[in-house]
Design an enzyme around this catalytic site. Structure first.
Site, PDB file in Angstrom:
ATOM      1  N   ASP A 240     -18.458  -8.864  -6.782  1.00  9.55           N
ATOM      2  CA  ASP A 240     -17.434  -8.127  -6.044  1.00  9.55           C
ATOM      3  C   ASP A 240     -16.350  -9.094  -5.594  1.00  9.55           C
ATOM      4  OD1 ASP A 240     -15.999  -6.440  -4.403  1.00  9.55           O
ATOM      5  OD2 ASP A 240     -17.628  -6.053  -2.998  1.00  9.55           O
TER       6      ASP A 240
ATOM      7  N   SER B  87     -13.875   0.207  -6.530  1.00 10.36           N
ATOM      8  CA  SER B  87     -13.851   0.114  -5.069  1.00 10.36           C
ATOM      9  C   SER B  87     -12.653   0.878  -4.557  1.00 10.36           C
ATOM     10  CB  SER B  87     -13.743  -1.346  -4.635  1.00 10.36           C
ATOM     11  OG  SER B  87     -13.271  -1.404  -3.300  1.00 10.36           O
TER      12      SER B  87
ATOM     13  N   MET C  57     -19.729  -4.335   5.510  1.00 13.20           N
ATOM     14  CA  MET C  57     -19.275  -5.632   6.018  1.00 13.20           C
ATOM     15  C   MET C  57     -19.135  -5.470   7.522  1.00 13.20           C
ATOM     16  SD  MET C  57     -16.657  -6.442   2.937  1.00 13.20           S
ATOM     17  CE  MET C  57     -16.704  -4.729   2.438  1.00 13.20           C
TER      18      MET C  57
ATOM     19  N   MET D  77     -20.868 -12.056  -3.581  1.00 14.21           N
ATOM     20  CA  MET D  77     -19.412 -11.995  -3.368  1.00 14.21           C
ATOM     21  C   MET D  77     -18.729 -13.084  -4.198  1.00 14.21           C
ATOM     22  SD  MET D  77     -18.848  -9.428  -1.355  1.00 14.21           S
ATOM     23  CE  MET D  77     -17.067  -9.678  -1.290  1.00 14.21           C
TER      24      MET D  77
ATOM     25  N   HIS E  53     -20.945  -0.640   0.796  1.00 10.50           N
ATOM     26  CA  HIS E  53     -20.978  -2.087   1.063  1.00 10.50           C
ATOM     27  C   HIS E  53     -20.601  -2.288   2.525  1.00 10.50           C
ATOM     28  CE1 HIS E  53     -18.985  -6.267   0.095  1.00 10.50           C
ATOM     29  NE2 HIS E  53     -20.017  -6.383   0.909  1.00 10.50           N
TER      30      HIS E  53
ATOM     31  N   ASP F 157     -16.143   0.239   0.759  1.00  6.46           N
ATOM     32  CA  ASP F 157     -16.124  -0.985   1.575  1.00  6.46           C
ATOM     33  C   ASP F 157     -15.919  -0.657   3.048  1.00  6.46           C
ATOM     34  OD1 ASP F 157     -16.368  -3.174  -0.347  1.00  6.46           O
ATOM     35  OD2 ASP F 157     -14.525  -2.354  -1.193  1.00  6.46           O
TER      36      ASP F 157
ATOM     37  N   MET G 186     -15.702  -1.950   6.816  1.00  7.35           N
ATOM     38  CA  MET G 186     -15.412  -3.169   7.605  1.00  7.35           C
ATOM     39  C   MET G 186     -15.206  -2.787   9.065  1.00  7.35           C
ATOM     40  SD  MET G 186     -12.813  -5.158   5.045  1.00  7.35           S
ATOM     41  CE  MET G 186     -12.932  -5.014   3.252  1.00  7.35           C
TER      42      MET G 186
ATOM     43  N   HIS H  27     -17.755   2.541  -5.162  1.00  8.61           N
ATOM     44  CA  HIS H  27     -18.050   1.499  -4.174  1.00  8.61           C
ATOM     45  C   HIS H  27     -17.183   1.718  -2.927  1.00  8.61           C
ATOM     46  CE1 HIS H  27     -19.297  -2.742  -3.254  1.00  8.61           C
ATOM     47  NE2 HIS H  27     -18.086  -2.866  -2.749  1.00  8.61           N
TER      48      HIS H  27
HETATM   49  C1  DX5 Z   1     -13.721  -7.202  -0.451  1.00 12.07           C
HETATM   50  C2  DX5 Z   1     -14.459  -5.960  -0.889  1.00 12.07           C
HETATM   51  C3  DX5 Z   1     -14.225  -5.597  -2.297  1.00 12.07           C
HETATM   52  C4  DX5 Z   1     -12.781  -5.328  -2.653  1.00 12.07           C
HETATM   53  C5  DX5 Z   1     -12.564  -5.969  -3.978  1.00 12.07           C
HETATM   54  O1  DX5 Z   1     -14.185  -7.629   0.783  1.00 12.07           O
HETATM   55  O2  DX5 Z   1     -15.861  -6.102  -0.720  1.00 12.07           O
HETATM   56  O3  DX5 Z   1     -15.068  -4.546  -2.754  1.00 12.07           O
HETATM   57  O4  DX5 Z   1     -12.444  -3.969  -2.743  1.00 12.07           O
HETATM   58  O5  DX5 Z   1     -11.216  -5.894  -4.277  1.00 12.07           O
HETATM   59  P1  DX5 Z   1     -10.603  -6.581  -5.568  1.00 12.07           P
HETATM   60  O6  DX5 Z   1     -11.301  -6.005  -6.756  1.00 12.07           O
HETATM   61  O7  DX5 Z   1      -9.176  -6.223  -5.456  1.00 12.07           O
HETATM   62  O8  DX5 Z   1     -10.874  -8.064  -5.423  1.00 12.07           O
HETATM   63 ZN    ZN Z   2     -17.158  -4.499  -1.674  1.00 17.27          ZN
END
Ligand code: DX5
Ligand code: ZN
Length: 227
Positions: A182, A15, A78, A147, A76, A42, A44, A40
């Site tokens: 994740d 990620s 969010m 998650m 991903h 992320d 947001m 990956h």
């Molecule tokens: C959190 C993200 C993850 C994040 C995981 O909301 O969806 O993908 O990058 O980070 P680690 O591996 O540090 O928990």
């Molecule tokens: Zn993620």
């Protein structure tokens, strides 16, 4: 290899949330060289989760490099109302898109938009979301994202009750649907999730907060015998 074929293998997916954005291409290059094929991303929006991170511009900036290495971009989302943003991510180069069941009133519609675009379809659920919400959409998706922390930030601690939920999910899903985990994934938690049926292991801080992302990737990949 197609996105669906990659997602169906045993894979560690770095990620980039925890990467150094001033040298993002270089850091992604290091994990690609180490063997990563699923990157990956992320996304947001400051609404579904408090932080704002990145959008299609970052996907577009990495697409050529990742695709040239035979890899894929796993987005991903969010964000609230993810169905409104599918096409821009696909245009930017997304190969699979996961959205949260909690973020749309119409899971099947969002899933069908992604499928029509040609990208792999993932549905994500938060730690407090019951797995039953997925039951009637499992026939239309390629991946479930379970998650293992509450979404929003990297570097959180793996939620200890997650393996029990992952096991229940795996038993409800047909073998050709990928099960991604994740949050808090490292060489200790990844094998625990593998034992109960997860096959794609997203890791952010365990890879990019280390001095050597390539070595850190290999350590997690080794822990689950990843391809
Ligand atoms: C959190 C993200 C993850 C994040 C995981 O909301 O969806 O993908 O990058 O980070 P680690 O591996 O540090 O928990
Ligand atoms: Zn993620």
């Amino acid at each position: 290899m197609s996105a669906r074929a990659l997602l169906n293998g045993v894979r560690v997916a770095p990620s980039i949330l925890s990467a150094d954005f001033a040298r993002l291409g270089q850091q992604v290059g290091e994990v690609l060289v180490a063997g990563a094929r699923i990157i990956h991303v992320d996304v947001m929006d400051g609404h579904f989760v408090p932080p704002i991170t990145m959008g299609p511009i970052v996907v577009g900036a990495l697409a050529d490099q990742v695709h040239a290495a035979g890899g894929m971009l796993d987005v991903h989302l969010m964000i609230e109302r993810p169905e409104r943003h599918v096409s821009e991510f696909v245009k930017a180069g997304a190969d699979s898109i996961s959205f949260h069941s909690e973020a749309t009133p119409h899971i099947a519609y969002a899933a069908s938009l992604i499928a029509q675009s040609g990208a792999g379809v993932g549905v994500a659920i938060n730690p407090a979301t019951a797995i039953g919400v997925l039951e009637d959409v499992l026939g239309e998706i390629d991946m479930v994202l379970c998650m293992t922390v509450n979404p929003g930030w990297g570097g959180q601690q793996f939620i200890a009750r997650s393996p029990e939920k992952i096991g229940r999910l795996r038993r409800r899903m047909s073998a050709d649907i990928a099960l991604q985990v994740d949050g808090g994934i490292d060489p200790h938690t990844a094998p625990v999730c593998a034992d109960v049926g997860a096959n794609v292991f997203v890791a952010g801080s365990a890879i990019f907060s280390s001095g050597e992302p390539g070595d850190a990737y290999r350590a997690i990949a080794h822990s689950v015998n990843a391809e």
